[in-house]
Design a protein around this motif. Structure first.
Motif, PDB file in Angstrom:
ATOM      1  N   ALA A   1      48.106  36.267  43.604  1.00  0.00           N
ATOM      2  CA  ALA A   1      47.681  34.907  43.959  1.00  0.00           C
ATOM      3  C   ALA A   1      48.591  34.306  45.015  1.00  0.00           C
ATOM      4  O   ALA A   1      48.123  33.673  45.976  1.00  0.00           O
ATOM      5  CB  ALA A   1      47.647  34.032  42.715  1.00  0.00           C
ATOM      6  N   PHE A   2      49.907  34.529  44.887  1.00  0.00           N
ATOM      7  CA  PHE A   2      50.835  33.915  45.827  1.00  0.00           C
ATOM      8  C   PHE A   2      50.881  34.630  47.170  1.00  0.00           C
ATOM      9  O   PHE A   2      51.035  33.996  48.218  1.00  0.00           O
ATOM     10  CB  PHE A   2      52.238  33.856  45.208  1.00  0.00           C
ATOM     11  CG  PHE A   2      52.552  32.505  44.683  1.00  0.00           C
ATOM     12  CD1 PHE A   2      53.295  31.608  45.411  1.00  0.00           C
ATOM     13  CD2 PHE A   2      52.065  32.110  43.449  1.00  0.00           C
ATOM     14  CE1 PHE A   2      53.556  30.344  44.934  1.00  0.00           C
ATOM     15  CE2 PHE A   2      52.316  30.858  42.956  1.00  0.00           C
ATOM     16  CZ  PHE A   2      53.075  29.963  43.705  1.00  0.00           C
TER      17      PHE A   2
ATOM     18  N   THR B   1      54.906  27.522  50.150  1.00  0.00           N
ATOM     19  CA  THR B   1      54.314  27.987  48.899  1.00  0.00           C
ATOM     20  C   THR B   1      55.372  28.625  48.011  1.00  0.00           C
ATOM     21  O   THR B   1      55.361  28.448  46.787  1.00  0.00           O
ATOM     22  CB  THR B   1      53.184  28.992  49.172  1.00  0.00           C
ATOM     23  OG1 THR B   1      52.217  28.387  50.029  1.00  0.00           O
ATOM     24  CG2 THR B   1      52.502  29.417  47.888  1.00  0.00           C
TER      25      THR B   1
ATOM     26  N   GLU C   1      48.137  33.155  49.030  1.00  0.00           N
ATOM     27  CA  GLU C   1      48.328  31.742  49.356  1.00  0.00           C
ATOM     28  C   GLU C   1      49.368  31.557  50.461  1.00  0.00           C
ATOM     29  O   GLU C   1      49.220  30.670  51.321  1.00  0.00           O
ATOM     30  CB  GLU C   1      48.748  30.959  48.117  1.00  0.00           C
ATOM     31  CG  GLU C   1      48.906  29.459  48.328  1.00  0.00           C
ATOM     32  CD  GLU C   1      47.620  28.782  48.757  1.00  0.00           C
ATOM     33  OE1 GLU C   1      47.701  27.733  49.424  1.00  0.00           O
ATOM     34  OE2 GLU C   1      46.526  29.305  48.449  1.00  0.00           O
TER      35      GLU C   1
ATOM     36  N   LEU D   1      47.151  26.553  41.386  1.00  0.00           N
ATOM     37  CA  LEU D   1      48.214  27.553  41.314  1.00  0.00           C
ATOM     38  C   LEU D   1      49.333  27.107  40.379  1.00  0.00           C
ATOM     39  O   LEU D   1      49.954  27.930  39.696  1.00  0.00           O
ATOM     40  CB  LEU D   1      48.779  27.820  42.712  1.00  0.00           C
ATOM     41  CG  LEU D   1      47.898  28.630  43.661  1.00  0.00           C
ATOM     42  CD1 LEU D   1      48.572  28.769  45.023  1.00  0.00           C
ATOM     43  CD2 LEU D   1      47.585  30.004  43.090  1.00  0.00           C
TER      44      LEU D   1
ATOM     45  N   GLN E   1      42.739  35.334  44.889  1.00  0.00           N
ATOM     46  CA  GLN E   1      43.487  34.434  44.008  1.00  0.00           C
ATOM     47  C   GLN E   1      42.806  34.290  42.647  1.00  0.00           C
ATOM     48  O   GLN E   1      43.473  34.207  41.616  1.00  0.00           O
ATOM     49  CB  GLN E   1      43.643  33.069  44.677  1.00  0.00           C
ATOM     50  CG  GLN E   1      44.586  33.083  45.863  1.00  0.00           C
ATOM     51  CD  GLN E   1      44.592  31.784  46.620  1.00  0.00           C
ATOM     52  OE1 GLN E   1      43.645  31.008  46.545  1.00  0.00           O
ATOM     53  NE2 GLN E   1      45.660  31.532  47.370  1.00  0.00           N
TER      54      GLN E   1
ATOM     55  N   LEU F   1      40.080  28.418  45.694  1.00  0.00           N
ATOM     56  CA  LEU F   1      40.839  29.651  45.583  1.00  0.00           C
ATOM     57  C   LEU F   1      40.020  30.785  46.184  1.00  0.00           C
ATOM     58  O   LEU F   1      38.802  30.841  46.023  1.00  0.00           O
ATOM     59  CB  LEU F   1      41.164  29.955  44.116  1.00  0.00           C
ATOM     60  CG  LEU F   1      42.114  29.001  43.390  1.00  0.00           C
ATOM     61  CD1 LEU F   1      42.361  29.481  41.972  1.00  0.00           C
ATOM     62  CD2 LEU F   1      43.435  28.856  44.128  1.00  0.00           C
TER      63      LEU F   1
END
Length: 302
Positions: free
Chosen positions: A145-146, A157, A149, A103, A279, A275
């Protein structure tokens, strides 16, 4: 005239350099497994890098000697060495204590879009519709993606992401601001000077802030610090410069797309990072967006 062999060789050097650069985050994460803090591993990296850049500065001391350099130019070198290599590196190393290496590379890969935005704000350079769409796509990819996560790893994160974003912003600021200095000093001499400034900043930071004994770590930490300095800092910087000279910056922008992919692969091999499909979709959106930004930027500046 450029030959096919030279072009292929340039692509190979570019790929090799990008992969080595991408290995930095993985090696930093490996070092964190031995109870070392961010500023200590950054110091070890700079201690091993420093002699190389001193030698480079000496060897290229006469580069562009015909160009008149004023005292204020050296002041700007100090400033851009401070923000571009010291602050950017420090934010990056701190951010890696909170988020995955894969990431980290995806966020750092945003810097071309930040360069465009800074040029628009401070230099009044226009952003085309294609570039605007590409920027929107890259940040959408980051959000995707975040968002996934955070659901997996928790609120830390966000903190890690902020530090890595600050790293990308400071590095982009360095690229925007230092462009007019490089022709005066020459690429090699300017880079060496800026890196020396960065090393000194890290040395001062450590001596003033840190209470950790630099000689108290296991041998693995120093070994990884040496690898980060030589194989993820010094060597790839020369490989990338040679590649750009052989294949042009526009073609290198395409090659650079391998950066996040190589980090994802290396993190999976050495850190057992994975991932999710969501992600990976976000990462793909970022890579496509940066590709469109880089290509369109080249077309508008030729």
């Amino acid at each position: 005239m450029q030959t096919t062999r030279t072009f292929v060789y340039g692509i190979f050097l570019g790929i090799f350099g990008i992969v080595l650069f991408s290995s930095k985050a993985v090696m930093v994460k490996l070092a964190y497994q031995y109870d070392v803090d961010a500023i200590s591993i950054l110091l070890i990296r700079m201690l091993f890098s420093f002699p190389f850049y001193i030698v480079i500065a000496y060897l290229y001391r006469h580069q562009n000697s015909e160009v008149a350099i004023k005292n204020k130019d050296y002041v700007w070198v100090v400033f851009f060495g401070f923000i571009g290599y010291y602050l950017a590196s420090y934010f990056d190393f701190v951010g890696l204590t909170y988020i995955k290496a894969s990431l980290e590379r995806i966020i750092l890969f945003l810097y071309p879009t930040i360069v465009l935005l800074l040029n628009k704000i401070f230099l009044k350079k226009p952003i085309t519709k294609v570039q605007a769409g590409a920027i929107a796509l890259t940040y959408l990819g980051i959000v995707i993606a975040f968002w996934d996560e955070v659901a997996i790893s928790g609120q830390d994160t966000y903190l890690g992401g902020v530090f890595i974003l600050l790293s990308a912003i400071t590095y982009a600021s360095y690229l925007v601001g230092s462009g007019w200095l490089i022709p005066k000093f020459g690429v090699m001499k300017f880079t060496a000077y800026a890196m020396i400034v960065s090393c000194i900043c890290v040395f001062v930071h450590y001596s003033v802030i840190s209470e950790v004994d630099i000689f108290s770590f296991s041998w693995e930490v120093y070994f990884l610090g040496f690898l980060i300095a030589v194989f993820a800092t010094v060597i790839p910087s020369f490989l990338v410069s040679a590649s750009i000279k052989m294949i042009s910056s526009s073609n290198f922008a395409i090659v650079a797309g391998i950066g996040p992919i190589s980090t994802i692969v290396l993190a999976a091999i050495f850190l057992n990072e994975t991932l999710t499909l969501l992600q990976l979709f976000g990462a793909l959106a970022v890579i496509i967006g940066i590709f469109l930004v880089s290509i369109n930027k080249t077309k508008t500046t030729v």
